[in-house]
Design an enzyme around this catalytic site. Structure first.
Site, PDB file in Angstrom:
ATOM      1  N   TYR A 180      -4.282  -1.645 -27.891  1.00  0.00           N
ATOM      2  CA  TYR A 180      -4.334  -2.097 -26.631  1.00  0.00           C
ATOM      3  C   TYR A 180      -5.484  -3.360 -26.617  1.00  0.00           C
ATOM      4  O   TYR A 180      -5.004  -4.429 -26.221  1.00  0.00           O
ATOM      5  CB  TYR A 180      -4.974  -1.041 -25.725  1.00  0.00           C
ATOM      6  N   LYS A 191      -4.436  -7.370 -26.116  1.00  0.00           N
ATOM      7  CA  LYS A 191      -5.089  -8.111 -24.953  1.00  0.00           C
ATOM      8  C   LYS A 191      -5.870  -9.543 -25.463  1.00  0.00           C
ATOM      9  O   LYS A 191      -5.682 -10.473 -24.888  1.00  0.00           O
ATOM     10  CB  LYS A 191      -5.847  -7.379 -24.252  1.00  0.00           C
TER      11      LYS A 191
HETATM   12  N1  LIG Z   1      -5.645  -0.694 -14.545  1.00  0.00           N
HETATM   13  C1  LIG Z   1      -6.496  -1.230 -15.127  1.00  0.00           C
HETATM   14  O1  LIG Z   1      -7.823  -0.552 -14.979  1.00  0.00           O
HETATM   15  C2  LIG Z   1      -6.374  -2.360 -15.831  1.00  0.00           C
HETATM   16  C3  LIG Z   1      -7.615  -3.083 -16.255  1.00  0.00           C
HETATM   17  C4  LIG Z   1      -7.177  -4.401 -17.059  1.00  0.00           C
HETATM   18  C5  LIG Z   1      -6.039  -4.755 -17.343  1.00  0.00           C
HETATM   19  N2  LIG Z   1      -4.893  -4.038 -16.873  1.00  0.00           N
HETATM   20  C6  LIG Z   1      -3.341  -4.525 -17.215  1.00  0.00           C
HETATM   21  O2  LIG Z   1      -2.876  -4.774 -15.905  1.00  0.00           O
HETATM   22  C7  LIG Z   1      -1.506  -4.713 -16.123  1.00  0.00           C
HETATM   23  C8  LIG Z   1      -0.934  -3.702 -15.072  1.00  0.00           C
HETATM   24  O3  LIG Z   1      -1.620  -2.687 -15.167  1.00  0.00           O
HETATM   25  P1  LIG Z   1      -1.602  -1.377 -14.045  1.00  0.00           P
HETATM   26  O4  LIG Z   1      -2.876  -0.593 -13.975  1.00  0.00           O
HETATM   27  O5  LIG Z   1      -1.168  -1.882 -12.623  1.00  0.00           O
HETATM   28  O6  LIG Z   1      -0.155  -0.315 -14.431  1.00  0.00           O
HETATM   29  P2  LIG Z   1       0.925   0.714 -14.044  1.00  0.00           P
HETATM   30  O7  LIG Z   1       0.793   1.378 -15.317  1.00  0.00           O
HETATM   31  O8  LIG Z   1       0.267   1.002 -12.635  1.00  0.00           O
HETATM   32  O9  LIG Z   1       1.919  -0.432 -13.958  1.00  0.00           O
HETATM   33  C9  LIG Z   1       2.562  -0.976 -14.922  1.00  0.00           C
HETATM   34  C10 LIG Z   1       4.075  -1.156 -14.755  1.00  0.00           C
HETATM   35  O10 LIG Z   1       4.500  -1.637 -15.627  1.00  0.00           O
HETATM   36  C11 LIG Z   1       6.050  -1.248 -15.936  1.00  0.00           C
HETATM   37  N3  LIG Z   1       6.165  -1.120 -17.278  1.00  0.00           N
HETATM   38  C12 LIG Z   1       5.693  -0.510 -18.433  1.00  0.00           C
HETATM   39  N4  LIG Z   1       6.527  -0.812 -19.544  1.00  0.00           N
HETATM   40  C13 LIG Z   1       7.434  -1.675 -19.102  1.00  0.00           C
HETATM   41  C14 LIG Z   1       8.526  -2.436 -19.931  1.00  0.00           C
HETATM   42  N5  LIG Z   1       8.677  -2.068 -21.184  1.00  0.00           N
HETATM   43  N6  LIG Z   1       9.429  -3.172 -19.229  1.00  0.00           N
HETATM   44  C15 LIG Z   1       8.927  -3.376 -17.991  1.00  0.00           C
HETATM   45  N7  LIG Z   1       8.282  -2.962 -17.055  1.00  0.00           N
HETATM   46  C16 LIG Z   1       7.151  -2.111 -17.799  1.00  0.00           C
HETATM   47  C17 LIG Z   1       5.819   0.178 -15.486  1.00  0.00           C
HETATM   48  O11 LIG Z   1       6.883   0.741 -15.092  1.00  0.00           O
HETATM   49  C18 LIG Z   1       4.748   0.034 -14.108  1.00  0.00           C
HETATM   50  O12 LIG Z   1       5.474  -0.053 -13.020  1.00  0.00           O
HETATM   51  C19 LIG Z   1      -1.274  -4.143 -17.484  1.00  0.00           C
HETATM   52  O13 LIG Z   1      -1.086  -5.229 -18.456  1.00  0.00           O
HETATM   53  C20 LIG Z   1      -2.595  -3.611 -17.945  1.00  0.00           C
HETATM   54  O14 LIG Z   1      -3.005  -3.307 -19.437  1.00  0.00           O
HETATM   55  C21 LIG Z   1      -5.096  -2.889 -16.021  1.00  0.00           C
END
Ligand SMILES: NC(=O)c1ccc[n+]([C@@H]2O[C@H](COP(=O)([O-])OP(=O)(O)OC[C@H]3O[C@@H](n4cnc5c(N)ncnc54)[C@H](O)[C@@H]3O)[C@@H](O)[C@H]2O)c1
Length: 264
Positions: A163, A167
């Site tokens: 991960y 990133k």
């Molecule tokens: N939540 C956190 O704390 C956090 C912090 C920093 C970065 N992020 C990043 O933010 C982004 C969104 O995270 P989130 O927390 O909203 O996640 P989440 O799991 O709530 O949502 C992610 C969405 O992506 C979709 N998805 C997964 N694999 C897929 C694929 N192969 N094709 C199409 N869609 C796909 C899922 O179905 C889901 O709806 C991610 O890239 C994550 O790494 C999250």
């Protein structure tokens, strides 16, 4: 707690613009779909999860496209559908990502888990940028926002090795694209959220309060971000209000990356 709720927002910075959002069915993507729609954008909600993606699109009056972001053909078709439906591709929020439990310390993470995370988190961003850029070049305008994370710039002893590496890749790729395409009117920025208060995180930390405390102690603001706060940053980067912001690591982390000793 002071946060920006999208109900209070009266900005209409994105009227007539078309935004493609991957991972729009949940978390940051869903909050951003709501925010960009409230600012007047046509929103294309892309997700591999059909029911969540459809529900998001219905709620914001947008279009759902079922996409696996690791598939070159499906990603090409996503941006073509957006263009064919609305006549432009102005904003690409390449946001879908995963953080599965089998991605952990380098000592225990297998090659299969490593590759899956690289595919969904990094190769997908390459595919989405590659598909979006030609539309933006023809228009002479565009804003690409790729979701990285604060872990791209800080090390954690609680490792998720693939991960973090994915990133870091998103960050470097976004910077390079921002430089390459700047004079064609296209800005590319990496968004680096700190930990966000999502259902997954809540569940994890409810089970293990020590795990939450270990992380919260590093955040000057003393809490995790709300998805709406990340969405507000995306709306800013998508809009002309950020017209001189390009090729950055745009941190929305409550001060984590600037902190040494935090308030008690
Ligand atoms: N939540 C956190 O704390 C956090 C912090 C920093 C970065 N992020 C990043 O933010 C982004 C969104 O995270 P989130 O927390 O909203 O996640 P989440 O799991 O709530 O949502 C992610 C969405 O992506 C979709 N998805 C997964 N694999 C897929 C694929 N192969 N094709 C199409 N869609 C796909 C899922 O179905 C889901 O709806 C991610 O890239 C994550 O790494 C999250």
């Amino acid at each position: 707690m002071t946060t920006a709720s999208h109900e209070e927002i009266v900005c209409r910075r994105l009227v007539g613009r078309t935004a493609v959002i991957t991972g729009a069915g949940s978390g940051i993507g869903l909050a951003t779909a709501r925010r960009l729609a409230s600012e007047g954008a046509n929103v294309v909600c892309a997700d591999i999860d059909e029911s969540a993606g459809k529900a998001a699109a219905e709620e914001v009056g947008g279009l759902f496209v079922k996409v696996d972001v690791t598939s070159p053909e499906e990603v090409e078709a996503l941006f073509k559908t957006a263009f064919d439906t609305y006549g432009s591709v102005d904003i690409a929020f390449n946001n879908a990502g995963i953080s599965p439990p089998d991605d952990d310390s380098i000592l225990t993470t297998g090659l299969e888990a490593w590759k899956r995370v690289q595919d969904v988190n990094l190769t997908s961003v390459y595919l989405c940028c590659k598909a979006a850029l030609p539309y933006m070049q023809r228009q002479g305008r565009g804003s690409i926002i790729n979701t990285a994370s604060f872990v791209a710039i800080m090390g954690a002893a609680t490792s998720q090795i693939s991960y973090t590496a994915s990133k870091g890749g998103v960050l470097a790729m976004s910077r390079e694209l921002g430089v390459q395409f700047a004079r064609e009117g296209i800005r590319v920025n990496a968004l680096c959220p700190g930990p966000v208060n999502t259902p997954l995180l809540q569940e994890l930390f409810a089970k293990d309060p020590e795990r939450a405390a270990r992380r919260l102690v590093h955040i000057p603001l003393g809490r995790f971000a709300e998805p709406t706060e990340i969405a507000a940053a995306v709306a800013f980067l998508a809009s002309d209000d950020s017209s001189f912001i390009n090729a950055t690591d745009f941190l929305v982390d409550g001060g984590i990356s600037g902190a040494y000793v935090t308030p008690l």
